[in-house]
Design a protein around this motif. Structure first.
Motif, PDB file in Angstrom:
ATOM      1  N   LEU A 106       0.848  -1.181   0.000  1.00 50.14           N
ATOM      2  CA  LEU A 106       0.000   0.000   0.000  1.00 50.14           C
ATOM      3  C   LEU A 106       0.883   1.230   0.000  1.00 50.14           C
ATOM      4  O   LEU A 106       2.001   1.210   0.513  1.00 50.14           O
ATOM      5  N   CYS A 122      -9.273   1.034  10.351  1.00 54.19           N
ATOM      6  CA  CYS A 122      -8.174   0.087  10.557  1.00 54.19           C
ATOM      7  C   CYS A 122      -8.351  -0.677  11.863  1.00 54.19           C
ATOM      8  O   CYS A 122      -8.402  -0.081  12.923  1.00 54.19           O
ATOM      9  N   PRO A 123      -8.433  -2.006  11.790  1.00 55.75           N
ATOM     10  CA  PRO A 123      -8.688  -2.776  13.011  1.00 55.75           C
ATOM     11  C   PRO A 123      -7.481  -2.866  13.929  1.00 55.75           C
ATOM     12  O   PRO A 123      -7.615  -3.250  15.080  1.00 55.75           O
ATOM     13  N   VAL A 124      -6.283  -2.560  13.415  1.00 53.41           N
ATOM     14  CA  VAL A 124      -5.086  -2.768  14.218  1.00 53.41           C
ATOM     15  C   VAL A 124      -4.281  -1.470  14.424  1.00 53.41           C
ATOM     16  O   VAL A 124      -3.098  -1.517  14.754  1.00 53.41           O
ATOM     17  N   ALA A 146      -2.946   0.708  12.487  1.00 51.48           N
ATOM     18  CA  ALA A 146      -1.683   0.749  11.743  1.00 51.48           C
ATOM     19  C   ALA A 146      -1.524   2.035  10.957  1.00 51.48           C
ATOM     20  O   ALA A 146      -0.457   2.315  10.435  1.00 51.48           O
ATOM     21  N   ILE A 147      -2.577   2.827  10.871  1.00 53.23           N
ATOM     22  CA  ILE A 147      -2.478   4.036  10.050  1.00 53.23           C
ATOM     23  C   ILE A 147      -2.733   5.272  10.908  1.00 53.23           C
ATOM     24  O   ILE A 147      -3.714   5.348  11.632  1.00 53.23           O
ATOM     25  N   ILE A 195       1.298   4.565   6.918  1.00 56.29           N
ATOM     26  CA  ILE A 195       0.995   3.200   7.345  1.00 56.29           C
ATOM     27  C   ILE A 195       2.234   2.599   7.999  1.00 56.29           C
ATOM     28  O   ILE A 195       3.327   2.650   7.442  1.00 56.29           O
ATOM     29  N   ILE A 214      -1.871  -5.378   8.442  1.00 56.17           N
ATOM     30  CA  ILE A 214      -2.144  -6.768   8.074  1.00 56.17           C
ATOM     31  C   ILE A 214      -2.715  -6.864   6.651  1.00 56.17           C
ATOM     32  O   ILE A 214      -3.301  -7.874   6.260  1.00 56.17           O
ATOM     33  N   HIS A 215      -2.579  -5.782   5.891  1.00 56.20           N
ATOM     34  CA  HIS A 215      -3.018  -5.758   4.494  1.00 56.20           C
ATOM     35  C   HIS A 215      -4.477  -6.183   4.309  1.00 56.20           C
ATOM     36  O   HIS A 215      -4.799  -6.888   3.356  1.00 56.20           O
ATOM     37  N   CYS A 216      -5.324  -5.737   5.226  1.00 60.24           N
ATOM     38  CA  CYS A 216      -6.732  -6.107   5.079  1.00 60.24           C
ATOM     39  C   CYS A 216      -7.408  -5.245   4.022  1.00 60.24           C
ATOM     40  O   CYS A 216      -8.450  -5.617   3.492  1.00 60.24           O
ATOM     41  N   GLY A 217      -6.848  -4.067   3.750  1.00 58.40           N
ATOM     42  CA  GLY A 217      -7.410  -3.217   2.704  1.00 58.40           C
ATOM     43  C   GLY A 217      -8.556  -2.322   3.159  1.00 58.40           C
ATOM     44  O   GLY A 217      -9.136  -1.604   2.352  1.00 58.40           O
ATOM     45  N   LYS A 218      -8.878  -2.366   4.443  1.00 56.93           N
ATOM     46  CA  LYS A 218     -10.049  -1.605   4.898  1.00 56.93           C
ATOM     47  C   LYS A 218      -9.838  -0.095   4.748  1.00 56.93           C
ATOM     48  O   LYS A 218     -10.749   0.628   4.362  1.00 56.93           O
ATOM     49  N   CYS A 219      -8.616   0.389   5.022  1.00 58.77           N
ATOM     50  CA  CYS A 219      -8.363   1.833   4.899  1.00 58.77           C
ATOM     51  C   CYS A 219      -8.542   2.278   3.452  1.00 58.77           C
ATOM     52  O   CYS A 219      -9.049   3.354   3.168  1.00 58.77           O
TER      53      CYS A 219
HETATM   54  S1  SF4 Z   1      -4.553  -2.381   5.212  1.00 54.14           S
HETATM   55 FE1  SF4 Z   1      -5.781  -2.840   7.032  1.00 54.14          FE
HETATM   56  S2  SF4 Z   1      -4.253  -3.158   8.631  1.00 54.14           S
HETATM   57 FE2  SF4 Z   1      -3.181  -2.103   6.972  1.00 54.14          FE
HETATM   58  S3  SF4 Z   1      -3.326   0.047   7.521  1.00 54.14           S
HETATM   59 FE3  SF4 Z   1      -5.044  -0.412   6.159  1.00 54.14          FE
HETATM   60  S4  SF4 Z   1      -6.753  -0.883   7.536  1.00 54.14           S
HETATM   61 FE4  SF4 Z   1      -4.856  -1.008   8.762  1.00 54.14          FE
END
Ligand code: SF4
Ligand code: SF4
Ligand code: FES
Lengths: 486, 89
Positions: A97, A175-177, A179-180, A190, A196-201
């Motif tokens: 990302l 972001c669940p963790v 990280a951003i 980031i 964790i590369h979830c892609g939510k952001c």
């Molecule tokens: S990809 Fe997921 S874990 Fe990584 S910064 Fe975005 S929301 Fe957070």
């Protein structure tokens, strides 16, 4: 998780334009024109002015070419130069990302703001209760001092007129963790030790400021100019993403120019068998429970945030990994290309020696659109193997792995299962508590970072409800007879 | 009571329209207000050639044969309501 908004459409439009130019062999000559064509002087600008809009597009293109925006050395470097490098191949670093800083910074520094509902009342509970003395009343209206505010929200609760509003920062909130976060310049950054590369952001940002570093142009260039032979490994979720039958989708992928196509569901057959015996063995040896291992975002989560979970995660390779093994056996010379709905698979594939490219549903859609491949009119190629079980296509939706495992368990064997559908703050608490738990009522946990499963992945093109129906159809397409004879 | 639908909504299922927002339109049926529920038929149709990146008309929809460009669920419903209200006059 696919939100339909203009930022998403802009990304897809950029992809289509880039692929079209590449297909017409005019990429290098025309790439620097794309921002001008997409944001002509005559349109009203989205941001402050047309120049800013164009600059944002330039950086978005840079990301789609596979570059890290922060690595830019000279602002005047034309896109052409980046494109030249991109066509030769990428040097990835494992982080997939990048924040388009030109596009970001539009969000608040401080989450609380005083609206014009403020009455400048005598009580001034906001001011009195603020622990940081951040509120001043100027001209009969409260003001929050951004230098002092610590986002505690007490003022909001204290105001009897509900005059203080909460303004979220979408990426941070999603972001669940955690990280951003903003850096010293107020731009989001980031932290890849946490991500964790979830892609939510990426799906949450309404400015499209968070972008993947794509490999699509390099791949398509090599396919078009037949620089290498390629085998497409198609995730089952892809079969839920386009308006056509599974057979047509697979054949359309082949018609892009891939030399071979394998369904990742074939690898899922192997994952199911292996994971089932592993589960039974572990339980026999007295393990309290086991979790799935196929969601790479979940695996990264355990590595970065819950190492105590690691021993309970299955060691069975993911369907993608098994499929890569099949691909190597059948086509030892070919480059393996994983096509899926997932951002985290990019980093799983990066660590895997036999996978050379990852492209996403969105990128595949852009390829189809740019090459004018109309899926519904493609006649299915019977040559594509469908040596897959219906349950293996089912992996793409939450509950699918559990269902596949149940289908191979010998009759009468009872295993208690639970689904963790989506990694968010709540499920994280639950997951972290598992290893220390005394009493276990569940033997098998299926964990999916995306709620709904891969059909709800961050880089998909169909809304979840449509994908669910389409996946069911794709599962039904496998003739029961074939499934039995495999 | 079964009535024959008065309004025919044809959603382009060509790849370009589909990825540029058209996918969402396939949930139209769920968003229709009660007034329109029995009066509308919805079907998918193949690309009808309106999908040029420079003109940006996608996603495209036909309502009783008339083109609606840059369609969204809300735009379609608004158009249907306008038609319906005129017909009720
Ligand atoms: S990809 Fe997921 S874990 Fe990584 S910064 Fe975005 S929301 Fe957070
Ligand atoms: S949502 Fe996050 S990334 Fe997007 S503009 Fe706001 S701060 Fe930047
Ligand atoms: S894809 Fe809709 S008009 Fe061509």
């Amino acid at each position: 998780m696919t939100y339909y908004n203009n930022a998403v459409i802009t990304k897809r439009e950029l992809l289509v334009r880039l692929i079209k130019l590449l297909n017409n062999d005019t990429l290098l000559d025309e790439i620097d024109r794309i921002p001008l064509q997409m944001r002509p002087r005559t349109n009203s600008p989205i941001r402050c002015c047309v120049h800013k809009d164009r600059a944002v597009l330039k950086y978005k293109i840079m990301a789609l070419l596979g570059f890290n925006i922060a690595d830019e050395e000279d602002e005047l470097t034309p896109l052409r130069e980046y494109a030249e490098q991109a066509l030769k191949g990428y040097t990835q670093n494992g982080n997939f990302l990048t924040v388009v800083d030109e596009a970001c910074s539009s969000c608040v520094q401080v989450n609380y703001t005083v609206s014009n509902l403020c009455q400048g009342c005598e009580g001034r509970p906001c001011q009195v209760n603020c622990p940081k003395d951040a509120i001043m009343v100027i001209n009969g209206k409260a003001n929050i001092d951004h230098q002092k505010c610590v986002n505690c929200g007490i003022c909001q609760k204290a105001c009897p007129f509900h005059a203080i509003a909460y303004l979220p920062v979408p990426c941070e909130e999603s972001c669940p963790v955690k990280a951003i976060r903003k850096n010293a310049d107020g731009i989001e950054e980031i932290n890849f030790d946490k991500c964790i590369h979830c892609g939510k952001c990426m799906t949450a940002c309404p400015f499209g400021a968070i972008s993947e570093k794509s490999q699509i142009l390099n791949l398509f260039y090599n396919i078009k100019h037949q620089k290498e032979k390629t085998v497409a490994m198609v995730a089952p979720a892809i079969l839920s993403q386009f308006k056509a039958s599974a057979k047509q989708i697979l054949s359309s992928i082949e018609s892009i120019g891939f030399d071979a196509v394998i369904e990742v569901a074939e690898g899922a057959n192997m994952t199911t068998d292996h994971e089932t015996s592993e589960l039974l063995e572990r339980l026999e040896e007295g393990a309290p429970f086991m979790t799935t291992s196929c969601c790479p975002s979940y695996v990264q989560f355990s590595e970065k945030h819950a190492p105590e979970l690691k021993p309970f995660i299955s060691h069975t390779p993911s369907p993608m990994a098994y499929t890569a093994q099949l691909a190597k056996e059948r086509y030892p010379e070919h480059k393996a290309v994983f096509i899926g709905p997932c951002l985290a698979k990019r980093s799983e594939a990066y660590q895997h020696p036999n996978i050379d490219y990852v492209i996403t549903t969105e990128e595949l859609g852009a390829l189809f659109a740019a090459l004018k491949i109309d899926l519904e009119t493609v006649s299915p190629n019977a040559g594509i193997s469908d040596n897959v079980r219906p349950e293996s296509r089912g992996y793409a939706a939450s509950g699918g792995v559990t269902n596949a495992i149940r289908s191979v368990l010998s009759a009468g064997l009872q295993i208690s299962t639970e689904l963790i559908d989506g990694i968010d703050k709540k499920s994280i608490r639950l997951l972290k508590a598992l290893p220390a738990k005394k009493q276990h009522t569940t033997a098998f946990y299926e964990v999916m970072a995306c709620d709904g499963g891969c059909i709800n992945g961050p880089v998909n093109v169909s809304p979840l409800k449509v994908s669910q129906t389409k996946l069911k159809n794709a599962i039904r397409e496998i003739e029961p007879a074939e499934a039995l004879n495999e | 009571m079964l009535t024959t639908p008065k309004y025919k909504v044809q959603i382009c299922c060509g790849t370009m329209c589909y990825i540029m927002g058209g996918a969402e339109l396939h949930l139209l049926i769920e968003a229709l207000p009660a007034q329109l529920k029995d009066k509308v038929s919805i079907e998918g149709i193949p690309c009808f050639g309106k999908c040029d990146t420079n003109e940006k008309l996608h996603p495209c929809v036909l309502i009783n044969g008339a083109e609606l460009n840059n369609a969204s669920t809300q735009k379609i419903i608004k158009q249907l309501l306008t038609l319906d209200n005129n017909d009720l006059l």
